[in-house]
Structures are given as structure tokens and as C-alpha cells.
Scaffold this motif. Structure first.
Motif, short mmCIF file in Angstrom:
data_model
loop_
_atom_site.label_atom_id
_atom_site.label_comp_id
_atom_site.label_asym_id
_atom_site.label_seq_id
_atom_site.Cartn_x
_atom_site.Cartn_y
_atom_site.Cartn_z
N THR A 127 17.08 -20.59 9.10
CA THR A 127 17.45 -19.54 8.15
C THR A 127 18.72 -19.92 7.40
O THR A 127 19.49 -20.78 7.86
N PHE A 128 18.94 -19.25 6.28
CA PHE A 128 20.18 -19.48 5.53
C PHE A 128 21.39 -19.15 6.40
O PHE A 128 22.37 -19.90 6.42
N ALA A 129 21.33 -18.05 7.15
CA ALA A 129 22.46 -17.65 8.00
C ALA A 129 22.79 -18.74 9.03
O ALA A 129 23.95 -19.03 9.30
N GLU A 130 21.76 -19.36 9.61
CA GLU A 130 21.98 -20.40 10.62
C GLU A 130 22.64 -21.63 10.01
O GLU A 130 23.61 -22.15 10.57
N ILE A 131 22.14 -22.10 8.88
CA ILE A 131 22.73 -23.30 8.29
C ILE A 131 24.14 -23.02 7.78
O ILE A 131 25.03 -23.85 7.90
N GLN A 132 24.37 -21.82 7.25
CA GLN A 132 25.70 -21.47 6.78
C GLN A 132 26.70 -21.43 7.93
O GLN A 132 27.82 -21.91 7.81
N GLU A 133 26.28 -20.90 9.07
CA GLU A 133 27.15 -20.83 10.25
C GLU A 133 27.58 -22.21 10.72
O GLU A 133 28.67 -22.40 11.24
N LYS A 134 26.71 -23.22 10.52
CA LYS A 134 26.98 -24.57 11.00
C LYS A 134 27.52 -25.49 9.90
O LYS A 134 27.57 -26.71 10.09
N THR A 135 27.92 -24.90 8.79
CA THR A 135 28.47 -25.66 7.67
C THR A 135 29.89 -25.18 7.42
O THR A 135 30.13 -23.96 7.38
N GLY A 136 30.83 -26.10 7.25
CA GLY A 136 32.24 -25.76 7.15
C GLY A 136 32.70 -25.26 5.80
O GLY A 136 33.90 -25.07 5.59
N VAL A 137 31.77 -25.07 4.87
CA VAL A 137 32.11 -24.55 3.54
C VAL A 137 31.00 -23.60 3.10
O VAL A 137 29.88 -23.68 3.59
N PRO A 138 31.29 -22.69 2.17
CA PRO A 138 30.24 -21.81 1.67
C PRO A 138 29.15 -22.61 0.95
O PRO A 138 29.45 -23.55 0.21
N LEU A 139 27.90 -22.23 1.20
CA LEU A 139 26.77 -22.87 0.52
C LEU A 139 26.34 -22.02 -0.66
O LEU A 139 26.29 -20.80 -0.59
N LEU A 140 26.03 -22.69 -1.76
CA LEU A 140 25.46 -22.01 -2.93
C LEU A 140 23.95 -22.01 -2.80
O LEU A 140 23.37 -22.99 -2.35
N GLN A 141 23.32 -20.92 -3.19
CA GLN A 141 21.86 -20.88 -3.12
C GLN A 141 21.24 -21.14 -4.46
O GLN A 141 21.80 -20.91 -5.49
#
Length: 141
Positions: A127-141
Motif C-alpha cells: 500500500t501507499f501507506a506502507e511504502i511511505q512509512e519505509k521511505t525517509g522522505v515524502p513520496l509524490l503520487q
């Protein structure tokens, strides 16, 4: 025994690095320890660990027109914890500054853009929430 297909060629290391250093490579794909949101790449050493040599990664990222990184999204440490590998700034020594165009991990695909790290695909079941949690910067969709 080596079997080749019609049109294939075999050449030595000196010829391959002449092509790389001469800017003849359209694409290089390599691994990374860390990547920053600006496309900085750290993949050759961890301070205080023995280094057998930096290899040719610096030549690859300097000579290729496009750099794609394949890596696990987070580092699994021996003590059972994890470290983020996609960060605002790399904490490890850089192989190249601003060289990465795309990151492909076990969780998804991200492109480095002037506006930030853009998520262009998710792995099945992520999910987007999972990948965002494991990424050290905000992700753009």
C-alpha cells in the motif's frame, strides 16, 4: 563453453571501461546502500568497515546517460531492526551526486524529479501507506 547468439560480441574490461568513460552507455543498473531524494548514490563503503576496493561504480554513474538503482527498500540489520535506505540526504560516502534517475525496490518504483521522489508503481500487495512509512522522505503520487 560459451555460446553466443548472432550479433553478440565479447570484449575485455579495458574496452568496456573505454565505452563507459567515453559516455557511450545509455543506461547502467546497479545496487545501492542509500539513495537521497536528489538522486545522490552511496554504494561503495560503510565507514569503519573494511573496503576491498571501490570497484568501478563511480565510472558507471559518471559515464552513463541514465542510472537506475535496484535495491531492497530497507536494510535488515543483524540485531533485527531496519534502517531506511531512501533518505533526504545520504549518510554514507557518495559514489555520485545527483546521478540516480529511478529507484526500483521490493516495494515499488520511484523516479527522482525536480519536485521530489515520485512514486510510479507499487509491488503487488504493497500500500501507499506502507511504502511511505519505509521511505525517509515524502513520496509524490
Amino acid at each position: 563453453t560459451v555460446t553466443t547468439l548472432p550479433g553478440s560480441s565479447i570484449f575485455g574490461t579495458e574496452q568496456s571501461f573505454a565505452m563507459i568513460r567515453g559516455g557511450k552507455m545509455n543506461l547502467t543498473i546497479l545496487g545501492a546502500m542509500q539513495v537521497s531524494q536528489k538522486g545522490d548514490l552511496a554504494n561503495w563503503m560503510i565507514p569503519s568497515k573494511m573496503v576491498k576496493g571501490m570497484g568501478k561504480a563511480m565510472d558507471l554513474v559518471a559515464g552513463a546517460q541514465r542510472v537506475v538503482v535496484l535495491m531492497e527498500h530497507v536494510a535488515q540489520l543483524k540485531n533485527g531492526t531496519t534502517d531506511l535506505k531512501i533518505l533526504a540526504e545520504c549518510s554514507l560516502p557518495l559514489t555520485g551526486a545527483g546521478v540516480v534517475a529511478r529507484i526500483i525496490t521490493d516495494l515499488g518504483v520511484m523516479d527522482i524529479t525536480p519536485d521530489g521522489l515520485k512514486l510510479v508503481g507499487l509491488a503487488d500487495g504493497v500500500t501507499f501507506a506502507e511504502i511511505q512509512e519505509k521511505t525517509g522522505v515524502p513520496l509524490l503520487q
